[in-house]
Design an enzyme around this catalytic site. Sequence first.
Site, PDB file in Angstrom:
ATOM      1  N   ASP A   1       6.403  13.647   6.806  1.00  0.00           N
ATOM      2  CA  ASP A   1       6.687  12.230   6.978  1.00  0.00           C
ATOM      3  C   ASP A   1       6.609  11.468   5.654  1.00  0.00           C
ATOM      4  O   ASP A   1       5.669  11.650   4.876  1.00  0.00           O
ATOM      5  CB  ASP A   1       5.682  11.636   7.976  1.00  0.00           C
ATOM      6  CG  ASP A   1       5.873  10.150   8.196  1.00  0.00           C
ATOM      7  OD1 ASP A   1       6.922   9.760   8.747  1.00  0.00           O
ATOM      8  OD2 ASP A   1       4.989   9.366   7.790  1.00  0.00           O
TER       9      ASP A   1
ATOM     10  N   GLU B   1      11.022  13.813   4.731  1.00  0.00           N
ATOM     11  CA  GLU B   1      11.596  12.469   4.824  1.00  0.00           C
ATOM     12  C   GLU B   1      11.348  11.799   3.480  1.00  0.00           C
ATOM     13  O   GLU B   1      10.206  11.752   3.003  1.00  0.00           O
ATOM     14  CB  GLU B   1      10.928  11.657   5.935  1.00  0.00           C
ATOM     15  CG  GLU B   1      11.490  10.240   6.042  1.00  0.00           C
ATOM     16  CD  GLU B   1      10.671   9.323   6.939  1.00  0.00           C
ATOM     17  OE1 GLU B   1      11.224   8.301   7.378  1.00  0.00           O
ATOM     18  OE2 GLU B   1       9.489   9.610   7.188  1.00  0.00           O
TER      19      GLU B   1
END
Length: 614
Positions: free
Chosen positions: A246, A283
């Site tokens: 993330d 990400e």
Amino acid sequence: MAVFEVWAPAASHVELVLDEGGRLPMKGGEHGYWSLDVPTAGPGTRYRYSLDGGPARPDPRSQWQPEGVDGPSAVVEHSCFEWSDGGWAGFTLDRAVLYECHVGTFSPEGTFAGAIGRLGHLVDLGVNAVEVMPVAEASGERGWGYDGAELWAPHHAYGGPEGFKRFVDACHGRGLAVVLDVVYNHLGPAGNYLPEYGPYFTDRYRTPWGTAVNMDGEGSYGVRDFIVGNALTWLEDYHVDGLRLDATHAIYDEGALHILEELSAEVARLSARLGRPLWLIAENDRNDPRVARSRPEHGYGMDATWDDDFHHALHTVLTGESSGYYADFGALGQLAKAMSDGYVYDGAFSRFRQRRHGRPADGLPASAFVVCLQNHDQVGNRALGERIAALVEPGLLAVGAALYLLSPYVPMLFQGEEWGASAPFQYFTDHRDPELGRAVSEGRRREHAMAAGGEVPDPQDEATFLRSKLDWDELDGEPNRTLLDWYRRLIALRKGEPDLGTGERLAVRTAYDEVLRWLVVRRGRFSIVANLAAVRQAVPLAEAGSVALEWVPGTTVEVVAPRVNHGTEPGSEPAAGPAQVWLAPTSVAVVAHWSKGVEGAGKVAGHRAYSSAG
């Protein structure tokens, strides 16, 4: 027997506090690690640690929190689980069709066991990898997972470590790989006891969610061990096939060896030892190709990154939205660029950021980009959590699906997308601290009040969570069944035709008309032809062919040049010259040509064309 170990570099003495067995002093070792062997402890033994006589706290590396983030930790013996996936060899990321899901809303049960009951649907759909949103133990019984506090422990409400292992085992038994979403840029605000143990955080940097994780400051060696060890545990002890990291742009590390590079090297070693591919998907919103560039090429060695530019270009073309970061997008030419270049902003000026953004993705393969029509962020970060099915008509949904599922990149669906699920995916939490819960609700309301007209769903209200659960009964109705069939056919075509799988992005050729609103994407012997206009129209092609797949029956291809006969019967071979395909309003078709394509095959006289080669 169980071996207990904890990193507490500033403590003068550490005690193991057993729920049944009292307090036992631990032995100090090198670099601030404390350990103790307890012959009478075994699976299920509940324990905590006490530093310098302070309150007993959960283990930072707890594998199981049966009573939640504030309760005792419990011993897990991974070797006790009986796996049935011994024949699972995995596969490389370029073959993947990903499916992102949230355990709590994917099934009515909201558990790992409930998700297992829906795996047959995924197999029938044709996807081959499940990307699971974070499952680490977090505050309460429900949430997105990005507020995790015990990063090593699968959430008790989902089924704990045993439940997650059974889920992974069941996926492998059905030919599905598993990718787990992990968060290494911050921890949640509730149940986070790491600062009491050591210098896990730093005030040298700030993230949008608070204090940054200490990756490069004093004492960071123990923090890096914690992060790398956590990643390897999911991959080895839980048999997970890959990790989605993330917001890696919020992982701050100015050291000579970036934590992502260190992680990729350790995962590569584990992959070689296990004898199966392991994936790392990042990400990262910087459009920085170094993230996915190999370590020998001075990159961080991630296998792929989420490609936000592709999503934004596709979303804005379909919806016409232009608020926030969508202000930088909206032109068909940008979508055409994304089809071959990966990034739209590769050094260009961004009006939204008011600066130049990104750099060219030179040398990166198509498998380094994960693309989508929607994901948890792009749906859930909207004020009302509307899916794109609530924003556009079915024809445009079909267009969007064809353009990304048949792109040269690794495609990812979001749960329920394949049937146009009506359930929103809203932001929900379950913080047990009343003040924290109230602050989260008020913050969400302030952030989105204007966009939602003042009616912002309360994250703390259980009804917000329940609204976000998929309604599986919708599969029996229309237009859901028709859309689901479309997705199945697109995925089958992608997997059955090498020209339409993950491939050479620089070989993609496009043609488009911003005024007439059509786009042609040429990949090998196929063209994906999209009509985004509200009228039926003929879209020109550089070469003739036949319709391989169509959203609206009745799509026709007409040759607009004399036929060339190279066969034994008159007119036996179609012309290789210009043609046109008639498409219904807001529809899409896939045309199979009689050749693999030639230079300029995507170019149509009188219309704009884009290719990275010029």
